[in-house]
Design an enzyme around this catalytic site. Sequence first.
Site, PDB file in Angstrom:
ATOM      1  N   CYS A   2      17.892  41.582  16.203  1.00 21.25           N
ATOM      2  CA  CYS A   2      18.086  41.227  14.814  1.00 21.25           C
ATOM      3  C   CYS A   2      17.237  39.813  14.548  1.00 21.25           C
ATOM      4  CB  CYS A   2      19.642  40.785  14.472  1.00 21.25           C
ATOM      5  SG  CYS A   2      20.595  42.010  15.371  1.00 21.25           S
ATOM      6  N   ARG A  27      12.331  42.530  14.490  1.00 17.67           N
ATOM      7  CA  ARG A  27      13.416  42.507  15.203  1.00 17.67           C
ATOM      8  C   ARG A  27      14.460  43.374  14.941  1.00 17.67           C
ATOM      9  NH1 ARG A  27      12.635  37.052  17.279  1.00 17.67           N
ATOM     10  NH2 ARG A  27      14.832  37.143  18.042  1.00 17.67           N
ATOM     11  N   ASN A 102      22.655  36.721  16.061  1.00 23.20           N
ATOM     12  CA  ASN A 102      21.736  37.818  17.008  1.00 23.20           C
ATOM     13  C   ASN A 102      22.195  37.617  18.573  1.00 23.20           C
ATOM     14  OD1 ASN A 102      19.456  38.836  17.879  1.00 23.20           O
ATOM     15  ND2 ASN A 102      18.305  36.802  18.050  1.00 23.20           N
ATOM     16  N   GLY A 103      22.278  38.609  19.001  1.00 24.43           N
ATOM     17  CA  GLY A 103      22.632  38.555  20.498  1.00 24.43           C
ATOM     18  C   GLY A 103      23.856  39.408  20.852  1.00 24.43           C
ATOM     19  N   GLU A 510       2.987  56.063  30.319  1.00 26.43           N
ATOM     20  CA  GLU A 510       2.701  55.198  28.841  1.00 26.43           C
ATOM     21  C   GLU A 510       2.730  56.470  27.989  1.00 26.43           C
ATOM     22  OE1 GLU A 510       3.322  52.527  27.725  1.00 26.43           O
ATOM     23  OE2 GLU A 510       2.091  52.743  25.846  1.00 26.43           O
ATOM     24  N   HIS A 533       8.411  68.748  44.592  1.00 31.08           N
ATOM     25  CA  HIS A 533       9.758  68.478  45.102  1.00 31.08           C
ATOM     26  C   HIS A 533      10.812  68.467  44.114  1.00 31.08           C
ATOM     27  CE1 HIS A 533       7.893  66.857  48.862  1.00 31.08           C
ATOM     28  NE2 HIS A 533       7.134  66.045  47.889  1.00 31.08           N
TER      29      HIS A 533
END
Length: 638
Positions: A2, A27, A102-103, A510, A533
């Site tokens: 955020c 964010r 935020n958090g 990636e 495997h």
Amino acid sequence: MCGIVGYIGKSHCKDLVLGGMQRLEYRGYDSAGFVFVNEKAACLSYLKRTGTVANLAKELSVFDEDGFSGIGHTRWATHGVVNEANAHPHFNCKGNIALVHNGIIEEHESLRNELIAQGHKFLSKTDSEVLVHYFSSLFDIYKSVKKATIELVKKIKGAYSIVVLIEELPDQLLVIRHNSPLVLGRQKKGFFVASDVIAFSDKVDEFAFMPEDSIAVINKNSIQLLDFSGKSLLPVWQESNLAFVDVSKDGFEHFMLKEIYEQKKVIDKIVNFYRLVGTDSKLSASDDLGNALKYQLDIEYQDRIWQQLGLSLKTVKNLKKINLIAAGTSWHACKIGQFFFESISNIQTSVYLASEFCYMPFFKEKDSIFIFLSQSGETADTLQALRLVKSHNVPTVVITNVPSSTMVQESSGFLPMQAGPEISVASTKAFSAQQSILFILANRIALELEKITLQEMKSAEEDLFMVSQVLEMAIENYKWEISNGLAEKYSAYDKYIFLGRHISYPMAMEAALKLKEISYIFAQSYPAGELKHGPIALIDETTPVVLFSALDEIIYKKLLSNAQEVKARSGHLVVFAFEGQNELIGLADYAFVLPKVNPLLAPLACTGVMQFFVYEITKRLGRPIDKPRNLAKSVTVE
Ligand code: F6R
């Protein structure tokens, strides 16, 4: 995650806050909200909407009211689905205190139950809403913002940056920081607060990072900074010469495509930035003398690079162990970097996932360093790992693209990635930049330890220049075919397996990450040797197997066997191979063939065309390429 922006001052706040929010959308972009003290009605007015800041801004533009203090929030959902009720700001029961957060608040459920028992009514499913109800009840008791805040921070656990607007105190913003970044800005007409300085960098004269565990009470003319016990602190103001670079797509359809194409320039810039001081003319004018002279200059330069990293020459000379820590794409770059440090510098290297590292026992090793890789410099998992290592008094080095980031502030030294702003959520040019810097660093350490000569260092730099050309040329060579049929064909599959071995395995990881995060196609990567495997049971003609080759002869032979295992089971094989690897190329249903490069740089050579292939597949599926669902550019929650 955020993004938070707040403004208080003599200017109208709406456009200032919305502008900042737009810059902080990296964010989180699932919903957005804005609240201000309405100058006409003298009350809090707000609007929350799901979707982007532009969405919210469009509706607010027809709303001609404004104020002189306001806060905005762009959300990346942690608790509670994406809807307007869960978007910030949140309010107390009377609706006269607004809060953005935020958090993550730990154990918020028990506090919520306590508050419900006291009669508080909750409107959202977020952890954040407990903060405003609890603050409101403390404010009712203490009638003092400071006292209520000090009591609030005693009770709550987790990570939080919080900004509060109180209707009866319209000329005041309350700001709290714990384990989540916040920066203050000041100009002649007022003050800003935000999760990242870029929200207001071109609008303020000075900025100051809020110290960890601090409270700021901001009014139109001043800021009072306190620690969590209420003791005064002095903000450390720095001149703001960080002009905001308004990055455009430069005619590209998406930022991701633009950033894929920027990679050659980025790698070349990195080599030029980090290359040894001295001129080749000195070398050619008089080889012996030139070499001697140049070497002196280099020693000076070497010292400078170690200073920048916060490492003494003695530490570098005695290095016995390198630890690399990161998340996501940056972690894949570390996995490739491990091969650089082990084979060029001959130093044992371990790579850790930041999100796991903090929960494993920490073994302090003599003569070791920790290098943290992060494009954003804000990733909460990596930051927590950095803090843990730092608490053991071990050198912490950060390689990041954002020099103003929290990791840079908290580490002993850092190297800038030089990639320029990366806007697309999927990391592309940062991945190339990270590989390039780790390669240079491994060579620099090797030079310092006299494991390579100056000439070998120079040819390592030349190898990077060469690879940057190969990376770009590979995109150009396959661009037409990918765009005219190949991407269409491969967008029809709904699952993929990616294989690699040795240094090509992180590349397979990636590629799988890139495909799944932007196209939403299921993709799984395996070390090719592990196929037999278990995962080999998945091989059939409906699941393409994408294999990344390597230039080490032994590894190539092993990969060839793995490719044969796939074909023997009617698998559909796509390979990223190198010129001369005819047996592998012959086995493939489709082969991307690249010129040979330094074997350690083989993943970097393949990076551009792999990203372009994934980009084009995703385009065929009509996904929002630059802003994939559920993601954010900066992952500031653990
Ligand atoms: C994937 C991607 C993420 C980031 C990860 C770490 O394309 O971008 O996996 O690499 O969230 O972010 P940074 O490098 O900012 O620490």
